[in-house]
Design a protein around this motif. Structure first.
Motif, short mmCIF file in Angstrom:
data_model
loop_
_atom_site.label_atom_id
_atom_site.label_comp_id
_atom_site.label_asym_id
_atom_site.label_seq_id
_atom_site.Cartn_x
_atom_site.Cartn_y
_atom_site.Cartn_z
N SER A 12 0.82 -1.22 0.00
CA SER A 12 0.00 0.00 0.00
C SER A 12 0.85 1.26 0.00
CB SER A 12 -0.94 0.02 1.21
OG SER A 12 -1.91 -0.97 1.06
N GLN A 13 1.88 1.25 0.81
CA GLN A 13 2.77 2.42 0.89
C GLN A 13 3.48 2.66 -0.44
OE1 GLN A 13 3.07 4.44 3.78
NE2 GLN A 13 3.87 5.70 2.10
N GLU A 16 0.97 4.01 -2.95
CA GLU A 16 0.62 5.39 -2.64
C GLU A 16 1.71 6.35 -3.15
OE1 GLU A 16 -1.46 5.57 1.19
OE2 GLU A 16 -0.18 7.33 1.55
N ALA A 34 -9.11 2.61 -3.16
CA ALA A 34 -8.81 1.68 -2.08
C ALA A 34 -7.42 1.10 -2.27
CB ALA A 34 -9.83 0.55 -2.05
N LEU A 35 -6.75 0.85 -1.14
CA LEU A 35 -5.49 0.13 -1.15
C LEU A 35 -5.61 -0.98 -0.11
CD1 LEU A 35 -2.94 3.09 -1.40
CD2 LEU A 35 -3.59 1.48 -3.20
N PRO A 36 -4.89 -2.08 -0.29
CA PRO A 36 -5.08 -3.22 0.60
C PRO A 36 -4.67 -2.89 2.03
CG PRO A 36 -3.22 -3.61 -0.85
CD PRO A 36 -3.87 -2.34 -1.31
N GLY A 37 -5.54 -3.23 2.98
CA GLY A 37 -5.28 -2.92 4.38
C GLY A 37 -4.41 -3.95 5.06
N ARG A 38 -4.25 -5.08 4.40
CA ARG A 38 -3.44 -6.11 5.07
C ARG A 38 -2.29 -6.56 4.19
NH1 ARG A 38 -4.78 -11.91 3.36
NH2 ARG A 38 -6.97 -11.92 2.77
N ASN A 39 -1.40 -7.31 4.78
CA ASN A 39 -0.24 -7.76 4.04
C ASN A 39 -0.63 -8.69 2.91
OD1 ASN A 39 1.55 -6.25 5.45
ND2 ASN A 39 2.30 -7.93 6.74
N THR A 73 -8.15 -4.09 -3.54
CA THR A 73 -8.78 -4.55 -2.30
C THR A 73 -8.50 -6.02 -2.07
OG1 THR A 73 -10.84 -4.90 -3.53
CG2 THR A 73 -10.65 -2.86 -2.29
#
Ligand SMILES: Nc1ncnc2c1ncn2[C@@H]1O[C@H](COP(=O)(O)OP(=O)(O)O)[C@@H](O)[C@H]1O
Ligand SMILES: [Mg+2]
Length: 132
Positions: A12-13, A16, A34-39, A73
């Motif tokens: 995600s970083q 971004e 949206a970007l993935p919230g988990r690894n 996502t």
């Protein structure tokens, strides 16, 4: 800009940072939905990065778009990636190395990539990658 995974920065970083710099350089607005919230497993993340890079390269070089929206996502069925521009579109029978490489990258991890394009209405690249 480098677009490789490393230990310090997750997918995600990286996305971004990359999308922000791409927007500044091209003048094409990027809407990040949206970007993935988990690894995400690194093999999948690498494919996502190369797909985003090629899709945005096409937006920059071919689309004449003003805006591109990006969503990544992570859900139960896998990682879903959508890159949609409001550019000129192209005929669906069009082939090229970049499009082939994107499809092959997803197929390689048992995923799938589809392109939908409408002449005058823009292009959407959609991919689903299983998370294992
Ligand atoms: N987002 C897009 N908007 C408009 N045309 C596109 C887009 N993506 C791909 N295309 C068309 O599809 C062709 C093939 O793309 P690709 O396989 O990536 O090869 P290349 O980018 O080297 O031309 C491009 O030359 C262009 O005509
Ligand atoms: Mg290309």
């Amino acid at each position: 800009m480098q677009l490789h995974l490393d230990e310090q920065r997750g997918l995600s970083q990286l996305l971004e940072d990359y999308l922000g710099q791409w927007e500044d350089r091209t003048g094409i607005a990027v809407e990040v939905w949206a970007l993935p919230g988990r690894n995400v497993p690194s093999q999948v993340a690498e494919v996502v990065l190369s797909t985003v890079r090629e899709a945005l390269d096409n937006v920059e070089r071919h689309s004449k778009a003003r805006t591109v929206s990006v969503a990544v996502t992570a859900g139960a069925r896998g990682l879903r990636l959508t890159i949609s521009d409001d550019g000129v579109g192209f005929p669906l029978e069009t082939e090229g190395r970049g499009l082939r490489v994107m499809k092959a990258g997803l197929a390689n991890i048992s995923g799938i990539l589809q392109i939908n394009s409408v002449l005058g209405g823009g292009t959407t690249v959609s991919a689903v990658a299983p998370l294992g």
